[in-house]
Design an enzyme around this catalytic site. Structure first.
Site, mmCIF file in Angstrom:
data_model
loop_
_atom_site.group_PDB
_atom_site.id
_atom_site.type_symbol
_atom_site.label_atom_id
_atom_site.label_comp_id
_atom_site.label_asym_id
_atom_site.label_seq_id
_atom_site.Cartn_x
_atom_site.Cartn_y
_atom_site.Cartn_z
ATOM 1 N N TYR A 149 3.718 -3.514 -9.595
ATOM 2 C CA TYR A 149 3.684 -4.582 -8.640
ATOM 3 C C TYR A 149 2.349 -5.588 -9.159
ATOM 4 O O TYR A 149 1.266 -4.783 -9.488
ATOM 5 C CB TYR A 149 3.533 -4.529 -7.206
ATOM 6 C CG TYR A 149 4.855 -4.738 -6.524
ATOM 7 C CD1 TYR A 149 6.003 -4.567 -7.108
ATOM 8 C CD2 TYR A 149 4.784 -5.260 -5.288
ATOM 9 C CE1 TYR A 149 7.086 -4.791 -6.402
ATOM 10 C CE2 TYR A 149 6.011 -5.375 -4.467
ATOM 11 C CZ TYR A 149 7.133 -5.352 -4.951
ATOM 12 O OH TYR A 149 8.223 -5.726 -4.390
ATOM 13 N N ASP A 192 17.234 3.400 -2.446
ATOM 14 C CA ASP A 192 16.979 3.571 -0.874
ATOM 15 C C ASP A 192 17.633 2.663 -0.091
ATOM 16 O O ASP A 192 17.476 1.495 -0.117
ATOM 17 C CB ASP A 192 15.562 3.328 -0.801
ATOM 18 C CG ASP A 192 15.068 4.027 0.610
ATOM 19 O OD1 ASP A 192 15.843 4.111 1.550
ATOM 20 O OD2 ASP A 192 14.067 4.644 0.915
ATOM 21 N N THR A 202 17.080 -0.120 6.334
ATOM 22 C CA THR A 202 17.312 -1.466 6.883
ATOM 23 C C THR A 202 17.563 -2.397 5.812
ATOM 24 O O THR A 202 18.303 -3.280 5.786
ATOM 25 C CB THR A 202 15.865 -1.784 7.604
ATOM 26 O OG1 THR A 202 15.754 -0.786 8.803
ATOM 27 C CG2 THR A 202 16.381 -3.320 8.514
ATOM 28 N N ASN A 251 11.843 0.371 9.115
ATOM 29 C CA ASN A 251 11.737 -0.755 10.134
ATOM 30 C C ASN A 251 12.830 -0.470 11.217
ATOM 31 O O ASN A 251 12.507 -0.994 12.342
ATOM 32 C CB ASN A 251 12.280 -1.852 9.046
ATOM 33 C CG ASN A 251 11.382 -2.522 8.666
ATOM 34 O OD1 ASN A 251 10.402 -3.236 8.938
ATOM 35 N ND2 ASN A 251 11.168 -2.204 7.294
ATOM 36 N N ASP A 310 8.443 9.424 8.615
ATOM 37 C CA ASP A 310 8.532 8.235 7.777
ATOM 38 C C ASP A 310 9.283 7.130 8.726
ATOM 39 O O ASP A 310 10.157 7.375 9.323
ATOM 40 C CB ASP A 310 9.837 8.780 6.905
ATOM 41 C CG ASP A 310 10.330 7.445 6.094
ATOM 42 O OD1 ASP A 310 9.648 6.536 6.246
ATOM 43 O OD2 ASP A 310 11.392 7.889 5.327
ATOM 44 N N LEU A 364 5.416 1.130 1.105
ATOM 45 C CA LEU A 364 4.798 2.694 0.769
ATOM 46 C C LEU A 364 5.983 3.400 0.891
ATOM 47 O O LEU A 364 5.894 4.512 0.238
ATOM 48 C CB LEU A 364 3.869 2.847 1.897
ATOM 49 C CG LEU A 364 2.644 2.560 1.565
ATOM 50 C CD1 LEU A 364 1.688 2.690 2.950
ATOM 51 C CD2 LEU A 364 1.840 3.265 0.533
ATOM 52 N N ASP A 365 7.099 3.115 1.502
ATOM 53 C CA ASP A 365 8.148 4.202 1.329
ATOM 54 C C ASP A 365 8.814 4.094 0.002
ATOM 55 O O ASP A 365 9.322 5.029 -0.586
ATOM 56 C CB ASP A 365 9.337 3.668 2.529
ATOM 57 C CG ASP A 365 9.794 2.330 2.445
ATOM 58 O OD1 ASP A 365 9.077 1.440 1.744
ATOM 59 O OD2 ASP A 365 10.837 1.972 3.271
ATOM 60 N N ARG A 366 8.959 2.870 -0.793
ATOM 61 C CA ARG A 366 9.374 2.714 -1.980
ATOM 62 C C ARG A 366 8.318 3.527 -3.020
ATOM 63 O O ARG A 366 8.975 4.339 -3.799
ATOM 64 C CB ARG A 366 9.266 1.415 -2.342
ATOM 65 C CG ARG A 366 10.328 0.401 -1.752
ATOM 66 C CD ARG A 366 10.273 -1.135 -2.063
ATOM 67 N NE ARG A 366 10.527 -1.059 -3.554
ATOM 68 C CZ ARG A 366 10.360 -2.565 -4.255
ATOM 69 N NH1 ARG A 366 9.728 -3.367 -3.275
ATOM 70 N NH2 ARG A 366 10.617 -2.665 -5.387
#
Ligand SMILES: Nc1ncnc2c1ncn2[C@@H]1O[C@H](COP(=O)(O)OP(=O)(O)O)[C@@H](O)[C@H]1O
Ligand SMILES: CC(C)(COP(=O)(O)O)[C@@H](O)C(=O)NCCC(=O)O
Ligand SMILES: [K+]
Length: 249
Positions: free
Chosen positions: A93, A122, A125, A9, A6, A101-103
């Site tokens: 969206y 989450d 960063t 940032n 994963d 993509l992490d969301r």
């Protein structure tokens, strides 16, 4: 053995799954591609057969890491990609490819584990919130600076806010008003993040009453956990979604 990555940032979270074992056989957090390859090369008995990855980094950076992994370990890398709909969740969206993509993966994981309406928070960063309704519709979300960005902005744009990591950690043993710079900043930023969380909970209650699941994930999730006793702390939520988006037979 499957390598899961994963790439956020700030940090790369990694773990190795062994088909013969329950849970991860090794895992960690590293700050760079080089550190990742070195760490993995130092693992005794590592025999990678597959790799799956999610990245919110620029395509050039992500491709460079993929090439380095293929070169070092001879594995092909499956990268999670955006989609309009998956596993019963519909991306909310306007332009589905713009959603981080992490969301997206944390949402897939959350909706699978909750099997009902959920709020996914989450703390990396950035701090993010995403709302998924009972029918899997993603209602949208919020993005604000996470702890690392808040403290760095204060340090960069002031002359007199300077302190080290050890002092920062000690400052968070309590959240009473600070009597030193480090306490004032660390506790102030933590309270901002907690305020963000409480606002998301209010919104979730307005949508769903008390019938929803809250998930906390990301490196700084434990800073808010005691403010949300009903929440489920799932550090590997992105990996749960990653396995769904990149199934490896
Ligand atoms: N082992 C660790 N290494 C680095 N950061 C960690 C670790 N454990 C917790 N953290 C915290 O996690 C935060 C970064 O969260 P993370 O979810 O990795 O961010 P991102 O996905 O944006 O790279 C840092 O602010 C740090 O305080
Ligand atoms: C919001 C994020 C910066 C969070 O990244 P992280 O803090 O996990 O590194 C990332 O999901 C991202 O770049 N998203 C694209 C913009 C969006 O989701 O609208
Ligand atoms: K992340």
């Amino acid at each position: 053995m499957i390598l899961e990555l994963d790439c956020g940032n700030s940090f790369i979270k990694w773990r190795v799954l062994d088909v013969n074992k329950v849970g991860a056989s090794a895992e960690g957090v590293v700050g760079s591609d080089v550190a990742l390859i070195e760490t993995l090369e130092a693992l005794p008995g590592l025999l990678l057969t597959r790799c799956r990855m999610v990245s919110v980094r620029a395509p050039e950076e992500t491709n460079k890491l993929i090439a380095a992994l293929e070169e070092a370990f001879g594995v092909t890398v499956c990268c999670a990609v955006s989609s309009r709909e998956m596993a019963g969740v519909r991306n909310g969206y306007e332009d589905f490819e713009r959603l981080g993509l992490d969301r997206w993966l944390a949402m897939l994981g959350g909706f699978k584990l909750a099997a009902g309406p959920c709020l996914v928070l989450d703390f990396g960063t950035a701090a993010t919130a995403d709302f998924i309704a009972a029918d899997g519709e993603h209602l949208g979300g919020f993005i604000c600076p996470g702890m690392p960005l808040m403290r760095n902005q204060l340090r960069t744009h002031t002359r007199k806010i300077r302190y080290d990591d050890a002092a920062a950690e000690r400052a968070l043993e309590r959240l009473s008003p600070g009597r030193t710079t480090v306490e004032a900043v660390e506790r102030g930023c933590t309270l901002m993040i907690r305020g963000f969380v409480l606002t998301q909970l209010e919104l979730a209650r307005a949508y769903w009453g008390d019938d929803f699941t809250v998930f906390l994930t990301g490196g700084d999730a434990d800073l808010v956990w005691d403010a949300v006793p009903q929440a489920r702390l799932v550090p590997d939520l992105v990996f749960v979604g990653l396995a769904m988006a990149c199934p490896l037979s």
